[in-house]
Motif scaffolding. Structure first.
Motif, PDB file in Angstrom:
ATOM      1  N   UNK A  67       0.839  -1.198   0.000  1.00 10.38           N
ATOM      2  CA  UNK A  67       0.000   0.000   0.000  1.00 10.38           C
ATOM      3  C   UNK A  67       0.878   1.253   0.000  1.00 10.38           C
ATOM      4  N   UNK A  68       1.961   1.234   0.782  1.00  8.42           N
ATOM      5  CA  UNK A  68       2.902   2.354   0.783  1.00  8.42           C
ATOM      6  C   UNK A  68       3.593   2.494  -0.561  1.00  8.42           C
ATOM      7  N   UNK A  69       4.087   1.380  -1.068  1.00 10.27           N
ATOM      8  CA  UNK A  69       4.814   1.405  -2.335  1.00 10.27           C
ATOM      9  C   UNK A  69       3.923   1.875  -3.479  1.00 10.27           C
ATOM     10  N   UNK A  70       2.636   1.553  -3.407  1.00  6.74           N
ATOM     11  CA  UNK A  70       1.686   1.958  -4.448  1.00  6.74           C
ATOM     12  C   UNK A  70       1.254   3.419  -4.319  1.00  6.74           C
ATOM     13  N   UNK A  71       1.615   4.062  -3.202  1.00  7.66           N
ATOM     14  CA  UNK A  71       1.233   5.451  -3.000  1.00  7.66           C
ATOM     15  C   UNK A  71      -0.157   5.652  -2.458  1.00  7.66           C
ATOM     16  N   UNK A  72      -0.789   4.573  -1.963  1.00  3.59           N
ATOM     17  CA  UNK A  72      -2.135   4.694  -1.404  1.00  3.59           C
ATOM     18  C   UNK A  72      -2.119   5.215   0.031  1.00  3.59           C
ATOM     19  N   UNK A  73      -0.943   5.221   0.657  1.00  4.77           N
ATOM     20  CA  UNK A  73      -0.774   5.778   1.995  1.00  4.77           C
ATOM     21  C   UNK A  73       0.602   6.425   2.053  1.00  4.77           C
ATOM     22  N   UNK A  74       0.793   7.310   3.025  1.00  3.84           N
ATOM     23  CA  UNK A  74       2.058   8.032   3.154  1.00  3.84           C
ATOM     24  C   UNK A  74       2.983   7.418   4.201  1.00  3.84           C
ATOM     25  N   UNK A  75       2.398   6.754   5.184  1.00  2.00           N
ATOM     26  CA  UNK A  75       3.182   6.063   6.199  1.00  2.00           C
ATOM     27  C   UNK A  75       2.352   4.918   6.754  1.00  2.00           C
ATOM     28  N   UNK A  76       3.009   4.024   7.449  1.00  2.00           N
ATOM     29  CA  UNK A  76       2.318   2.897   8.077  1.00  2.00           C
ATOM     30  C   UNK A  76       2.831   2.733   9.497  1.00  2.00           C
ATOM     31  N   UNK A  77       1.958   2.253  10.369  1.00  2.00           N
ATOM     32  CA  UNK A  77       2.329   1.973  11.752  1.00  2.00           C
ATOM     33  C   UNK A  77       2.193   0.472  11.983  1.00  2.00           C
ATOM     34  N   UNK A  78       3.278  -0.144  12.418  1.00  2.00           N
ATOM     35  CA  UNK A  78       3.298  -1.577  12.694  1.00  2.00           C
ATOM     36  C   UNK A  78       3.740  -1.825  14.130  1.00  2.00           C
ATOM     37  N   UNK A  86      14.268  -8.029   6.891  1.00  2.00           N
ATOM     38  CA  UNK A  86      14.626  -7.308   5.673  1.00  2.00           C
ATOM     39  C   UNK A  86      13.404  -6.544   5.166  1.00  2.00           C
ATOM     40  N   UNK A  87      13.570  -5.243   4.961  1.00  2.00           N
ATOM     41  CA  UNK A  87      12.480  -4.418   4.459  1.00  2.00           C
ATOM     42  C   UNK A  87      12.507  -4.388   2.931  1.00  2.00           C
ATOM     43  N   UNK A  88      11.346  -4.200   2.300  1.00  2.00           N
ATOM     44  CA  UNK A  88      11.311  -4.109   0.842  1.00  2.00           C
ATOM     45  C   UNK A  88      12.114  -2.899   0.342  1.00  2.00           C
ATOM     46  N   UNK A  89      12.747  -3.002  -0.801  1.00  2.00           N
ATOM     47  CA  UNK A  89      13.434  -1.843  -1.374  1.00  2.00           C
ATOM     48  C   UNK A  89      12.462  -0.676  -1.522  1.00  2.00           C
ATOM     49  N   UNK A  90      12.918   0.507  -1.124  1.00  2.00           N
ATOM     50  CA  UNK A  90      12.075   1.689  -1.239  1.00  2.00           C
ATOM     51  C   UNK A  90      11.360   2.074   0.039  1.00  2.00           C
ATOM     52  N   UNK A  91      11.464   1.240   1.076  1.00  2.00           N
ATOM     53  CA  UNK A  91      10.835   1.544   2.360  1.00  2.00           C
ATOM     54  C   UNK A  91      11.878   1.543   3.471  1.00  2.00           C
ATOM     55  N   UNK A  92      11.628   2.313   4.514  1.00  2.00           N
ATOM     56  CA  UNK A  92      12.527   2.320   5.671  1.00  2.00           C
ATOM     57  C   UNK A  92      11.729   2.558   6.944  1.00  2.00           C
ATOM     58  N   UNK A  93      12.356   2.247   8.071  1.00  2.00           N
ATOM     59  CA  UNK A  93      11.770   2.548   9.374  1.00  2.00           C
ATOM     60  C   UNK A  93      12.150   3.985   9.707  1.00  2.00           C
ATOM     61  N   UNK A  94      11.244   4.897   9.456  1.00  2.00           N
ATOM     62  CA  UNK A  94      11.549   6.323   9.564  1.00  2.00           C
ATOM     63  C   UNK A  94      11.630   6.794  11.006  1.00  2.00           C
ATOM     64  N   UNK A  95      10.856   6.175  11.897  1.00  2.00           N
ATOM     65  CA  UNK A  95      10.868   6.587  13.299  1.00  2.00           C
ATOM     66  C   UNK A  95      10.470   5.423  14.194  1.00  2.00           C
ATOM     67  N   UNK A  96      11.162   5.328  15.314  1.00  2.00           N
ATOM     68  CA  UNK A  96      10.844   4.347  16.356  1.00  2.00           C
ATOM     69  C   UNK A  96      10.622   5.123  17.646  1.00  2.00           C
ATOM     70  N   UNK A  97       9.363   5.359  18.037  1.00  2.00           N
ATOM     71  CA  UNK A  97       9.099   6.094  19.284  1.00  2.00           C
ATOM     72  C   UNK A  97       9.561   5.302  20.509  1.00  2.00           C
ATOM     73  N   UNK A  98       9.523   5.959  21.656  1.00  2.00           N
ATOM     74  CA  UNK A  98       9.951   5.333  22.907  1.00  2.00           C
ATOM     75  C   UNK A  98       9.210   4.020  23.136  1.00  2.00           C
ATOM     76  N   UNK A 197       7.005  -4.407  22.015  1.00  2.00           N
ATOM     77  CA  UNK A 197       6.725  -3.149  22.690  1.00  2.00           C
ATOM     78  C   UNK A 197       7.065  -1.909  21.883  1.00  2.00           C
ATOM     79  N   UNK A 198       7.631  -2.103  20.677  1.00  2.00           N
ATOM     80  CA  UNK A 198       8.058  -0.964  19.861  1.00  2.00           C
ATOM     81  C   UNK A 198       7.087  -0.738  18.700  1.00  2.00           C
ATOM     82  N   UNK A 199       6.692   0.511  18.489  1.00  2.00           N
ATOM     83  CA  UNK A 199       5.930   0.891  17.309  1.00  2.00           C
ATOM     84  C   UNK A 199       6.913   1.256  16.204  1.00  2.00           C
ATOM     85  N   UNK A 200       6.709   0.694  15.029  1.00  2.00           N
ATOM     86  CA  UNK A 200       7.552   0.993  13.877  1.00  2.00           C
ATOM     87  C   UNK A 200       6.774   1.861  12.907  1.00  2.00           C
TER      88      UNK A 200
END
Length: 313
Positions: A67-78, A86-98, A197-200
């Motif tokens: 969905x991210x790669x297709x441009x249907x969303x701007x970010x995802x929370x996992x 291993x993450x798909x090419x073109x995606x990264x873990x942009x933030x890991x909150x506390x 316990x971590x949100x990605x």
């Protein structure tokens, strides 16, 4: 950027997590309009069989990543523990909150404890890791597979008249279900899953605007711990198909990592620990993986069709 779309699973916990991130973003950027792209993943649909037999943890994230790669969303929370190494090419873990509390919790009637369970007690879990740890400590227990969201598993625990069930403390806490917890299991008893316990928060690598919006949500300590844990997982090639645990803590400028690999029946568990400077977190994870492989984890992984082996030294 005036609006942002967050992709998420439709389970109550996933929605809580996505809305939590949305609230953090609007607090930081009051002008931002947040909407949600709710999805049902293969992991949510295939509930009849254990996760290890239907494709492992990636089933919870692949469709959302697409969905991210297709441009249907701007970010995802996992939930980070649902993500592969291993993450798909073109995606990264942009933030890991506390990180929230990473421990496991035994749910059941008040006063129930793991060591106090009667002989032959029936305990539910959806995790090979938890099954292994429970059986290693209490070989007499009967482990009953429980799949579904948090509320579904708690309901099934009652329907099947189980003595108890083990779930992640973080999910129970986020959903306000603390009253279901009989005992929070220390990490010395039940070593958490990698990333528990971590949100990605994931986005497209090329999306500099979204990455800039997310940057303030990053917690440096959580990133160090997660780097060590995921390096361990990557080297061991573990997922939901073999019992694997990894948990790191950071004190000052030192990261301390504990890990284990075991057989699902708990008859063999290989555990170890390593420490090192925070800037070498990845190397710490890799080194612990090598140690576990050389001490018997390679045999366990080979038995389960994995190909990891100790490197020549």
């Amino acid at each position: 950027m005036k609006s942002i779309r967050i992709a998420t699973r439709q389970s109550p916990l996933a929605l809580w997590q996505a809305r939590h991130v949305g609230a953090l973003l609007t607090r930081l950027h009051p002008e931002l309009q947040v909407s949600f792209v709710e999805m049902t993943t293969a992991g949510d649909r295939f509930l009849a069989a254990p996760l290890s037999t239907v494709g492992g943890k990636g089933l919870f994230v692949k469709e959302i990543e697409q969905c991210l790669l297709d441009g249907r969303a701007d970010l995802a929370v996992h939930s980070l523990k649902d993500m592969t190494s291993v993450l798909p090419p073109g995606l990264l873990l942009a933030a890991l909150p506390t990180r929230e509390d990473p421990r496991d919790a035994l749910c059941g009637p008040p006063g129930l404890t793991l060591d106090g369970l009667p002989k032959g007690a029936r305990v539910g879990t959806s995790s090979l890791r938890r099954s292994c740890i429970l059986r290693a400590r209490r070989p007499d227990l009967e482990i009953v597979s429980l799949r579904g969201n948090v509320q579904t598993r708690l309901a099934r625990m009652r329907e099947l008249q189980l003595h108890g069930a083990v779930l992640a403390f973080a999910g129970l806490k986020r959903l306000g279900l603390d009253s279901e917890i009989a005992e929070v299991l220390p990490t010395s008893v039940s070593l958490p899953a990698v990333g528990q316990g971590v949100l990605a928060i994931q986005c497209r690598t090329e999306d500099a605007v979204v990455r800039g919006l997310l940057a303030p949500l990053e917690d440096a300590t959580t990133r160090v711990a997660v780097t060590a844990e995921r390096a361990l997982m990557a080297r061991l090639e573990g997922g939901c198909t073999v019992p694997l645990a990894g948990h790191a803590t950071v004190q000052g400028q030192t990261v301390h990592l504990r890990g284990l690999v075991g057989r699902p029946d708990g008859t063999k568990v290989v555990a170890g620990e390593r420490s090192g400077p925070v800037e070498a977190a990845l190397a710490v994870g890799d080194a612990l993986a090598e140690e576990l492989l050389s001490r018997g984890a390679a045999d366990i992984l080979r038995d389960f069709g994995r190909v990891a082996s100790a490197r020549e030294s």
